[in-house]
Design an enzyme around this catalytic site. Structure first.
Site, PDB file in Angstrom:
ATOM      1  N   TRP A 130       0.829  -1.191   0.000  1.00  0.00           N
ATOM      2  CA  TRP A 130       0.000   0.000   0.000  1.00  0.00           C
ATOM      3  C   TRP A 130       0.873   1.254   0.000  1.00  0.00           C
ATOM      4  O   TRP A 130       1.843   1.354   0.759  1.00  0.00           O
ATOM      5  CB  TRP A 130      -0.915  -0.002   1.226  1.00  0.00           C
TER       6      TRP A 130
ATOM      7  N   ASP B 142     -16.746  11.466  -2.360  1.00  0.00           N
ATOM      8  CA  ASP B 142     -16.095  10.267  -1.849  1.00  0.00           C
ATOM      9  C   ASP B 142     -16.857   9.762  -0.618  1.00  0.00           C
ATOM     10  O   ASP B 142     -18.052  10.009  -0.452  1.00  0.00           O
ATOM     11  CB  ASP B 142     -14.620  10.570  -1.545  1.00  0.00           C
ATOM     12  N   ASP B 143     -16.182   9.054   0.242  1.00  0.00           N
ATOM     13  CA  ASP B 143     -16.768   8.395   1.401  1.00  0.00           C
ATOM     14  C   ASP B 143     -17.507   9.397   2.299  1.00  0.00           C
ATOM     15  O   ASP B 143     -17.120  10.555   2.397  1.00  0.00           O
ATOM     16  CB  ASP B 143     -15.632   7.723   2.192  1.00  0.00           C
TER      17      ASP B 143
ATOM     18  N   ARG C  10      -9.482  -2.294   8.740  1.00  0.00           N
ATOM     19  CA  ARG C  10     -10.107  -0.967   8.565  1.00  0.00           C
ATOM     20  C   ARG C  10     -11.519  -0.953   9.167  1.00  0.00           C
ATOM     21  O   ARG C  10     -12.443  -0.378   8.617  1.00  0.00           O
ATOM     22  CB  ARG C  10     -10.149  -0.554   7.095  1.00  0.00           C
TER      23      ARG C  10
ATOM     24  N   LYS D 204     -16.955   5.166  -8.064  1.00  0.00           N
ATOM     25  CA  LYS D 204     -15.604   4.809  -7.634  1.00  0.00           C
ATOM     26  C   LYS D 204     -15.763   3.603  -6.717  1.00  0.00           C
ATOM     27  O   LYS D 204     -16.137   3.734  -5.552  1.00  0.00           O
ATOM     28  CB  LYS D 204     -14.925   5.970  -6.907  1.00  0.00           C
ATOM     29  N   TRP D 205     -15.497   2.413  -7.243  1.00  0.00           N
ATOM     30  CA  TRP D 205     -15.764   1.137  -6.561  1.00  0.00           C
ATOM     31  C   TRP D 205     -14.516   0.751  -5.781  1.00  0.00           C
ATOM     32  O   TRP D 205     -13.537   0.276  -6.338  1.00  0.00           O
ATOM     33  CB  TRP D 205     -16.113   0.091  -7.600  1.00  0.00           C
ATOM     34  N   ASP D 206     -14.578   0.923  -4.464  1.00  0.00           N
ATOM     35  CA  ASP D 206     -13.412   0.678  -3.619  1.00  0.00           C
ATOM     36  C   ASP D 206     -13.496  -0.695  -2.955  1.00  0.00           C
ATOM     37  O   ASP D 206     -14.571  -1.318  -2.880  1.00  0.00           O
ATOM     38  CB  ASP D 206     -13.297   1.774  -2.563  1.00  0.00           C
TER      39      ASP D 206
ATOM     40  N   ASN E  64     -11.245  -2.205   0.408  1.00  0.00           N
ATOM     41  CA  ASN E  64     -10.193  -1.701   1.277  1.00  0.00           C
ATOM     42  C   ASN E  64      -9.613  -2.692   2.280  1.00  0.00           C
ATOM     43  O   ASN E  64      -9.008  -2.266   3.265  1.00  0.00           O
ATOM     44  CB  ASN E  64     -10.702  -0.465   2.038  1.00  0.00           C
TER      45      ASN E  64
ATOM     46  N   ASP F 149      -2.982   4.979  -3.541  1.00  0.00           N
ATOM     47  CA  ASP F 149      -3.434   6.067  -2.687  1.00  0.00           C
ATOM     48  C   ASP F 149      -2.347   7.120  -2.500  1.00  0.00           C
ATOM     49  O   ASP F 149      -2.625   8.230  -2.030  1.00  0.00           O
ATOM     50  CB  ASP F 149      -3.836   5.526  -1.310  1.00  0.00           C
TER      51      ASP F 149
END
Length: 745
Positions: A203, A371-372, A448, A481-483, A485, A553
């Protein structure tokens, strides 16, 4: 989705039968010929020839893979090598196209299985073939075990890249359990001067280019994480000889189209033959086939060039644009994007987003993305995942007023989602705690603050699809935006029999593909980005259903030079998103100029992620100028031919790339100096890929060129004489455009 265009993956899988990918009509591919007298198959595509044949034992054997041969050149007969010793029998050394684990075999097989009666021996012999516009189908089988393996070959006539996959079918009356399943094996001739190039990372530090000599023994590239992973990427390049570089040398290269746990096994045997086998990762793998059932593998793509690793990358880029991306062969250009994360993080609300949208539009941005933080009880990463409903405290009237505002500003609208995950603190988890990957009565690890939904379950698959379908139906959204994590843990599936649970590795990914495919069919105007904490899920499988990817990121513009360089070995800049974010950068607190940040990001799909409400009028003007300039070159940058001129790998002080339009009408040069040393001049840049006889006029987007540089010169001049740039200080950069003079072709 363009229903008239067929990706290579879909062409193969449509002919095989079942797959999560769309079964579109087959696209004609390169001609494939069968010589009945010699029992040989030959594929001529692009600048390559690929040949294999049936030997006297009925085994399918690789004969040749390299530069294109003349039509009347013989490719030889399939004759197994002589037995070297009792310890190295013929079966161990024959370069098989697709080997079962059975008989005198010691190499890594493509297929290993065991049967309910205890048999583990499987010898795959040739049965028949079929050639049509969709490619070549060769059926192998073990008649005694009543197993068939259908091999598919599809060749791209433009690049010579071949897609291979297999379907395993159980025709016996007993259960067959697959222990190892590969898509294909690629065989190289005996030699002692091979080297392997591959990509590693973690990452915020993805896409490191590694090179090592190939010696007798094995190398495994893999992910055991449930998804593609950034520790290794499913791409390889193997070069021969000690003099290869960007523009010369024999290179065999390939990539696996699979978004789950995967393995590429590279082995050099006692005869110095090299074999590359790729497919599902055999770690913790078991797939039971009941009588009459079958399993389709991913597609393993590979190509060859004798023009160096740079040409290998350009072939991959052309292939991905034309044959992999869902809107190919002419995918839409990536719009200039603004993402609000850095400005607001979880503190999302309608007035603030409207202010950001107004500012973004004034800079020339074309897509605005929240975003989130817009949904459920999402005020931190500890709650809300899984509850895909608009937070009415943040958006009292839903998303429509903001969407209308964004559209009124002439921008498209997008949202961040992470649909494969759930927080324990969510309505979804409270209602369905059994929906996550887990082993019965064992711990459930968090990453997370979240867990992975078991997408292999039909009810979970249906929930995810219906939630996203409802979101897109009720809101005029153009982009997701398909995340994704976190990696898998406790990959159990308690709702099915214990002997069936390891199917989760395959069924999960098949259902992921199915969800994306159906969403694209239901909402053809919606585009999707694949993101996984950065570059953790970038591969030719997910790219067949998405429009762009997020490489990392880490948005530090200096680090990004290396990250984007490594990315370009395997994947096209046409899908590579790159953002201009704040300074000092959040990753390493490094300061850099807005010029340096923009030019670093303009090498891919340009985005802005900084808090633009804090920018000064001067910074606004700078950004507006770069956005306008980018729109004039983005077709060349995103879909042109990429030349890596100066490598930033290993923290090198210099970096330079050049993109050339497919028709040769324009070239764009980006040059960077990370650290000036001892008043040394920046290296002279020799362009590549121009039409030598045409004349090109240069203009600068940023930076200076040496005094006396002609305004117009031939392509031969720019390539042979080169151009000198005035880069001197730390984090200095330049961008120069070369436009072909009207009338020159």
């Amino acid at each position: 989705m363009n229903q008239t265009k067929t990706s290579m993956a879909a062409a193969i899988l449509a002919l095989l039968g079942t797959s999560g990918l769309a079964a579109k009509p087959a696209t004609p591919t390169a001609p494939i010929h069968y010589d009945a007298d010699h029992k040989t198959f030959r594929i001529d595509a692009g600048k390559i020839t690929y040949a294999f044949g049936v030997n006297d034992d009925g085994i399918l054997q690789t004969l040749y893979w390299g530069s294109r041969l003349a039509p009347d050149d013989a490719v030889g007969n399939a004759t197994p090598p002589k037995s070297r010793s009792a310890f190295d029998a013929i079966g161990a050394n024959t370069p098989q196209e697709y080997a079962g684990w059975g008989g005198p075999i010691t190499v890594m097989p493509d297929l290993k299985a065991h049967f309910a009666d205890g048999n583990r021996d499987l010898i795959l012999r040739y049965q028949n073939y079929k050639i049509d516009d969709g490619g070549l189908q060769v059926t192998l089988g073990d008649k005694a075990a009543k197993v068939s393996v259908i091999l598919r070959y599809v060749a791209d006539p433009a690049t010579g890249i071949i897609g291979r996959s297999a379907r395993i079918e159980n025709h016996a009356t007993q259960v067959m359990t697959l222990d190892r399943v590969a898509a294909a094996s690629w065989n190289l001739p005996a030699a002692t001067d091979y080297s392997l190039r591959y990509l590693t990372g973690t990452w915020a530090a993805e896409w490191h280019v590694r090179t090592r000599p190939l010696t007798p023994g094995a190398t495994d590239l893999e992910s055991r994480r449930g998804s593609t992973g950034d520790e290794n990427n499913p791409w390889f390049a193997i070069e021969r000889g000690g003099h290869w570089n960007e523009s010369q040398g024999h290179v065999w290269f390939g990539a696996l189209g699979w978004s789950g746990s995967w393995n590429i096994h590279i082995d050099q045997d006692v005869l110095n033959q090299v074999r590359i086998t790729g497919g599902f990762n055999p770690f913790d793998f078991s797939y039971r086939l009941q009588p009459g059932e079958g399993l389709d593998t991913p597609v393993f793509y590979a190509g060859y060039t004798d023009d160096g690793i740079g040409e290998a990358s350009r072939l991959m880029h052309r292939f991905e644009i034309a044959r992999i991306l869902p809107e190919g062969p002419k995918p839409k250009l990536r719009p200039v994007l603004y993402n609000s994360w850095e400005a607001t993080e979880f503190k999302v609300n309608e007035p603030e987003q409207e202010r950001l949208a107004e500012k973004a539009a004034s800079l020339g941005v074309e897509r605005f993305v929240i975003d989130d933080g817009w949904f459920g009880a999402r005020n931190s990463d500890k709650a809300g995942l899984g509850d895909w409903v608009v937070n009415r405290e943040k958006f009292p009237n839903g998303l429509k007023p903001l969407i209308d505002k964004v559209h009124g500003l002439k921008m498209s609208f997008g949202l961040w989602v992470e649909p494969e995950m759930v927080n324990p603190d969510s309505d979804l988890y409270r209602q369905h705690p059994d929906w996550v990957l887990n082993f019965q009565d064992r711990q459930r690890s968090l990453g997370r603050n979240q867990m992975v939904l078991n997408l292999a379950r039909q009810d979970v698959r249906d929930y995810v699809f219906n939630a996203l379908d409802k979101l897109l139906t009720e809101n005029d959204i153009q982009f997701l935006k398909w995340d994704y994590n976190r990696n898998w843990s406790e990959p159990g599936w308690p709702q099915v029999a214990p002997e069936e649970q390891q199917k989760v590795y395959v069924t999960y990914v098949q259902n992921l593909y199915d969800i994306m495919r159906r969403l694209r069919e239901r909402h053809p105007g919606v585009e999707i980005e694949s993101c996984s904490g950065g570059g953790g899920r970038v591969d030719l499988g997910i790219m067949g259903l998405t429009d762009e990817v997020w490489p990392s990121d880490n948005t530090d513009p200096s680090d990004r030079l290396s990250i984007q360089d490594g990315f370009s070995y395997a994947y096209t800049p046409a899908v590579m998103m790159a953002w201009v974010t704040g300074s000092p950068n959040w990753v390493n607190k490094r300061n850099s100029s807005l010029d340096f940040r923009f030019l670093s990001s303009m090498q891919g799909g340009l985005g802005i992620g900084a808090n633009i409400l804090e920018w000064t009028p001067a910074e606004d003007a700078t950004a507006r100028s770069y956005v306008e300039a980018y729109k004039g070159i983005r077709a060349t940058v995103q879909q042109g031919l990429l030349y890596r001129l100066l490598s930033p790998q290993e923290r090198a002080p210099y970096s330079a790339t050049e993109s050339v339009a497919a028709d040769g009408s324009q070239a764009v040069l980006f040059a960077f100096l990370r650290q000036g040393q001892e008043a040394q001049a920046y290296p002279t840049i020799h362009l590549q890929g121009l039409d030598a006889s045409s004349r090109y006029r240069y203009r600068t987007i940023h930076g200076t060129v040496a005094p006396g540089t002609p305004a117009v010169a031939s392509g031969a001049y720019w390539m042979s004489h080169g151009i000198d740039l005035g880069l001197r200080s730390d984090f200095d950069a330049a961008a120069v455009v070369f436009d072909r003079v009207n009338g020159d072709r």
